[in-house]
Design a protein around this motif. Structure first.
Motif, PDB file in Angstrom:
ATOM      1  N   ALA A 108      37.648  34.194  46.606  1.00 47.55           N
ATOM      2  CA  ALA A 108      38.500  34.336  45.419  1.00 47.55           C
ATOM      3  C   ALA A 108      38.915  35.796  45.236  1.00 47.55           C
ATOM      4  CB  ALA A 108      37.767  33.845  44.176  1.00 47.55           C
ATOM      5  N   LEU A 109      40.094  35.983  44.701  1.00 45.78           N
ATOM      6  CA  LEU A 109      40.652  37.317  44.482  1.00 45.78           C
ATOM      7  C   LEU A 109      40.213  37.846  43.125  1.00 45.78           C
ATOM      8  CD1 LEU A 109      44.288  36.712  45.821  1.00 45.78           C
ATOM      9  CD2 LEU A 109      42.184  37.229  47.090  1.00 45.78           C
ATOM     10  N   THR A 110      38.955  38.141  42.997  1.00 43.84           N
ATOM     11  CA  THR A 110      38.411  38.567  41.707  1.00 43.84           C
ATOM     12  C   THR A 110      38.843  39.974  41.316  1.00 43.84           C
ATOM     13  OG1 THR A 110      36.368  39.189  42.836  1.00 43.84           O
ATOM     14  CG2 THR A 110      36.419  37.029  41.758  1.00 43.84           C
ATOM     15  N   GLY A 111      39.368  40.753  42.253  1.00 41.74           N
ATOM     16  CA  GLY A 111      39.826  42.103  41.934  1.00 41.74           C
ATOM     17  C   GLY A 111      41.301  42.197  41.612  1.00 41.74           C
ATOM     18  N   LYS A 112      41.985  41.060  41.527  1.00 44.71           N
ATOM     19  CA  LYS A 112      43.443  41.076  41.379  1.00 44.71           C
ATOM     20  C   LYS A 112      43.929  41.768  40.119  1.00 44.71           C
ATOM     21  CE  LYS A 112      43.620  36.411  39.454  1.00 44.71           C
ATOM     22  NZ  LYS A 112      44.003  35.041  39.736  1.00 44.71           N
ATOM     23  N   MET A 113      43.101  41.859  39.096  1.00 40.55           N
ATOM     24  CA  MET A 113      43.537  42.481  37.845  1.00 40.55           C
ATOM     25  C   MET A 113      43.679  43.995  37.954  1.00 40.55           C
ATOM     26  SD  MET A 113      40.120  42.137  37.961  1.00 40.55           S
ATOM     27  CE  MET A 113      39.399  40.770  37.156  1.00 40.55           C
ATOM     28  N   HIS A 114      43.214  44.572  39.059  1.00 45.40           N
ATOM     29  CA  HIS A 114      43.294  46.017  39.245  1.00 45.40           C
ATOM     30  C   HIS A 114      44.561  46.437  40.004  1.00 45.40           C
ATOM     31  CE1 HIS A 114      39.370  46.577  37.539  1.00 45.40           C
ATOM     32  NE2 HIS A 114      38.917  45.603  38.310  1.00 45.40           N
ATOM     33  N   PHE A 115      45.406  45.475  40.297  1.00 46.93           N
ATOM     34  CA  PHE A 115      46.646  45.752  41.012  1.00 46.93           C
ATOM     35  C   PHE A 115      47.822  45.718  40.042  1.00 46.93           C
ATOM     36  CE2 PHE A 115      43.631  44.626  44.191  1.00 46.93           C
ATOM     37  CZ  PHE A 115      43.975  45.402  45.290  1.00 46.93           C
ATOM     38  N   LEU A 116      48.989  46.099  40.526  1.00 42.20           N
ATOM     39  CA  LEU A 116      50.186  46.206  39.694  1.00 42.20           C
ATOM     40  C   LEU A 116      50.428  44.940  38.871  1.00 42.20           C
ATOM     41  CD1 LEU A 116      52.542  48.011  38.929  1.00 42.20           C
ATOM     42  CD2 LEU A 116      53.805  47.061  40.874  1.00 42.20           C
ATOM     43  N   THR A 117      50.340  43.791  39.523  1.00 43.65           N
ATOM     44  CA  THR A 117      50.437  42.499  38.836  1.00 43.65           C
ATOM     45  C   THR A 117      49.319  41.618  39.372  1.00 43.65           C
ATOM     46  OG1 THR A 117      51.824  41.331  40.451  1.00 43.65           O
ATOM     47  CG2 THR A 117      52.975  42.719  38.815  1.00 43.65           C
ATOM     48  N   PRO A 118      48.999  40.535  38.686  1.00 45.99           N
ATOM     49  CA  PRO A 118      47.959  39.634  39.205  1.00 45.99           C
ATOM     50  C   PRO A 118      48.315  38.996  40.556  1.00 45.99           C
ATOM     51  CG  PRO A 118      48.329  39.227  36.880  1.00 45.99           C
ATOM     52  CD  PRO A 118      49.403  40.178  37.333  1.00 45.99           C
ATOM     53  N   GLU A 119      49.593  38.981  40.910  1.00 43.10           N
ATOM     54  CA  GLU A 119      50.034  38.397  42.180  1.00 43.10           C
ATOM     55  C   GLU A 119      50.038  39.401  43.327  1.00 43.10           C
ATOM     56  OE1 GLU A 119      52.058  38.145  39.311  1.00 43.10           O
ATOM     57  OE2 GLU A 119      51.088  36.262  38.787  1.00 43.10           O
ATOM     58  N   THR A 120      49.968  40.689  43.025  1.00 46.72           N
ATOM     59  CA  THR A 120      50.107  41.726  44.048  1.00 46.72           C
ATOM     60  C   THR A 120      49.073  41.599  45.155  1.00 46.72           C
ATOM     61  OG1 THR A 120      51.087  43.265  42.456  1.00 46.72           O
ATOM     62  CG2 THR A 120      50.150  44.216  44.456  1.00 46.72           C
ATOM     63  N   MET A 121      47.828  41.370  44.820  1.00 48.69           N
ATOM     64  CA  MET A 121      46.764  41.291  45.825  1.00 48.69           C
ATOM     65  C   MET A 121      47.049  40.160  46.814  1.00 48.69           C
ATOM     66  SD  MET A 121      42.686  41.027  45.107  1.00 48.69           S
ATOM     67  CE  MET A 121      41.493  41.130  46.409  1.00 48.69           C
ATOM     68  N   ARG A 122      47.386  39.001  46.293  1.00 52.21           N
ATOM     69  CA  ARG A 122      47.687  37.870  47.182  1.00 52.21           C
ATOM     70  C   ARG A 122      48.927  38.160  48.024  1.00 52.21           C
ATOM     71  NH1 ARG A 122      47.119  31.536  46.557  1.00 52.21           N
ATOM     72  NH2 ARG A 122      48.443  30.921  48.302  1.00 52.21           N
ATOM     73  N   ASP A 123      49.956  38.721  47.418  1.00 55.11           N
ATOM     74  CA  ASP A 123      51.172  39.054  48.155  1.00 55.11           C
ATOM     75  C   ASP A 123      50.862  39.998  49.320  1.00 55.11           C
ATOM     76  OD1 ASP A 123      52.599  37.481  46.345  1.00 55.11           O
ATOM     77  OD2 ASP A 123      53.416  39.209  45.245  1.00 55.11           O
ATOM     78  N   MET A 124      50.024  40.992  49.073  1.00 53.50           N
ATOM     79  CA  MET A 124      49.663  41.953  50.120  1.00 53.50           C
ATOM     80  C   MET A 124      48.907  41.268  51.256  1.00 53.50           C
ATOM     81  SD  MET A 124      48.566  45.182  47.729  1.00 53.50           S
ATOM     82  CE  MET A 124      48.330  46.394  49.033  1.00 53.50           C
ATOM     83  N   LEU A 125      47.985  40.382  50.906  1.00 58.97           N
ATOM     84  CA  LEU A 125      47.228  39.665  51.932  1.00 58.97           C
ATOM     85  C   LEU A 125      48.130  38.729  52.729  1.00 58.97           C
ATOM     86  CD1 LEU A 125      43.970  38.938  49.933  1.00 58.97           C
ATOM     87  CD2 LEU A 125      44.201  40.450  51.924  1.00 58.97           C
ATOM     88  N   GLU A 126      48.994  38.001  52.045  1.00 64.93           N
ATOM     89  CA  GLU A 126      49.906  37.098  52.748  1.00 64.93           C
ATOM     90  C   GLU A 126      50.829  37.868  53.680  1.00 64.93           C
ATOM     91  OE1 GLU A 126      51.596  34.840  49.484  1.00 64.93           O
ATOM     92  OE2 GLU A 126      50.228  33.165  49.911  1.00 64.93           O
ATOM     93  N   ALA A 127      51.259  39.059  53.275  1.00 63.08           N
ATOM     94  CA  ALA A 127      52.121  39.885  54.127  1.00 63.08           C
ATOM     95  C   ALA A 127      51.394  40.295  55.409  1.00 63.08           C
ATOM     96  CB  ALA A 127      52.596  41.114  53.360  1.00 63.08           C
ATOM     97  N   GLU A 128      50.077  40.315  55.374  1.00 61.10           N
ATOM     98  CA  GLU A 128      49.269  40.646  56.551  1.00 61.10           C
ATOM     99  C   GLU A 128      48.879  39.400  57.346  1.00 61.10           C
ATOM    100  OE1 GLU A 128      45.912  42.887  55.152  1.00 61.10           O
ATOM    101  OE2 GLU A 128      47.130  44.664  54.750  1.00 61.10           O
ATOM    102  N   GLY A 129      49.327  38.226  56.909  1.00 61.48           N
ATOM    103  CA  GLY A 129      49.047  36.994  57.629  1.00 61.48           C
ATOM    104  C   GLY A 129      47.806  36.250  57.179  1.00 61.48           C
ATOM    105  N   VAL A 130      47.219  36.639  56.050  1.00 57.88           N
ATOM    106  CA  VAL A 130      46.027  35.956  55.545  1.00 57.88           C
ATOM    107  C   VAL A 130      46.436  34.620  54.931  1.00 57.88           C
ATOM    108  CG1 VAL A 130      44.144  36.066  53.861  1.00 57.88           C
ATOM    109  CG2 VAL A 130      44.756  38.097  55.185  1.00 57.88           C
ATOM    110  N   ALA A 131      45.738  33.565  55.347  1.00 55.27           N
ATOM    111  CA  ALA A 131      46.012  32.218  54.849  1.00 55.27           C
ATOM    112  C   ALA A 131      45.099  31.882  53.678  1.00 55.27           C
ATOM    113  CB  ALA A 131      45.806  31.197  55.967  1.00 55.27           C
ATOM    114  N   PHE A 132      45.620  31.072  52.780  1.00 62.92           N
ATOM    115  CA  PHE A 132      44.883  30.629  51.607  1.00 62.92           C
ATOM    116  C   PHE A 132      44.683  29.130  51.654  1.00 62.92           C
ATOM    117  CE2 PHE A 132      46.314  34.742  50.448  1.00 62.92           C
ATOM    118  CZ  PHE A 132      45.417  35.216  49.511  1.00 62.92           C
ATOM    119  N   LEU A 133      43.570  28.693  51.102  1.00 61.84           N
ATOM    120  CA  LEU A 133      43.274  27.268  50.987  1.00 61.84           C
ATOM    121  C   LEU A 133      43.983  26.709  49.756  1.00 61.84           C
ATOM    122  CD1 LEU A 133      39.457  27.493  51.805  1.00 61.84           C
ATOM    123  CD2 LEU A 133      41.333  26.892  53.357  1.00 61.84           C
ATOM    124  N   ASP A 134      43.977  25.394  49.617  1.00 58.55           N
ATOM    125  CA  ASP A 134      44.643  24.747  48.486  1.00 58.55           C
ATOM    126  C   ASP A 134      44.112  25.191  47.135  1.00 58.55           C
ATOM    127  OD1 ASP A 134      46.300  23.346  50.201  1.00 58.55           O
ATOM    128  OD2 ASP A 134      45.060  21.545  50.194  1.00 58.55           O
TER     129      ASP A 134
END
Length: 106
Positions: free
Chosen positions: A65-91
C-alpha cells in the motif's frame, strides 16, 4: 528509539539504491539498517526527505500500500511516479510485490 540525522541519511542512501520499477518496504529498509522493528522511523525519515533527490515513492508498506502518498504533491503523485517506472498494481490498489519487490539481497 531516537531518530538522528545520521539515521535519516542512511535511509536516504539505501532508498537511493532501489532501482526504477522496483519498490521496497519500510520494514525491509529498517532491517537492512539493523534496526529491526523500526519501520515507522524509516517512514519519518522519508517524510522529511528531499523528494527531488530521494526516490521515496519506491517505498511502500509490507502489503504494497502507498501509505506515504500524502507526502507528495497530490495523493495520486506517488502512484503516477511508480506507474511511469513500470510498476504494476493489483485490483485492490496495492503494488504487485511478487513482481516488483526489491529486497537488497546480495
Amino acid at each position: 528509539m531516537q531518530q538522528t540525522p545520521d539515521f535519516f541519511q542512511q535511509v536516504y542512501t539505501l532508498v537511493s539504491c532501489i532501482p526504477p520499477g522496483k519498490v521496497s518496504t519500510y520494514g525491509i529498509i529498517a532491517e537492512k539498517l539493523s534496526i529491526r522493528g523500526a519501520a515507522r522511523m524509516v517512514g519519518w525519515a522519508l517524510s522529511a526527505a528531499d523528494l527531488e533527490h530521494v526516490p521515496a515513492h519506491r517505498v511502500v508498506n509490507r502489503y504494497g500500500a502507498l501509505t506515504g502518498k500524502m507526502h507528495f504533491l497530490t495523493p495520486e503523485t506517488m502512484r503516477d511516479m511508480l506507474e511511469a517506472e513500470g510498476v504494476a498494481f493489483l485490483d485492490d490498489g496495492t503494488v504487485d510485490l511478487e513482481r516488483h519487490l526489491f529486497g537488497f539481497e546480495g
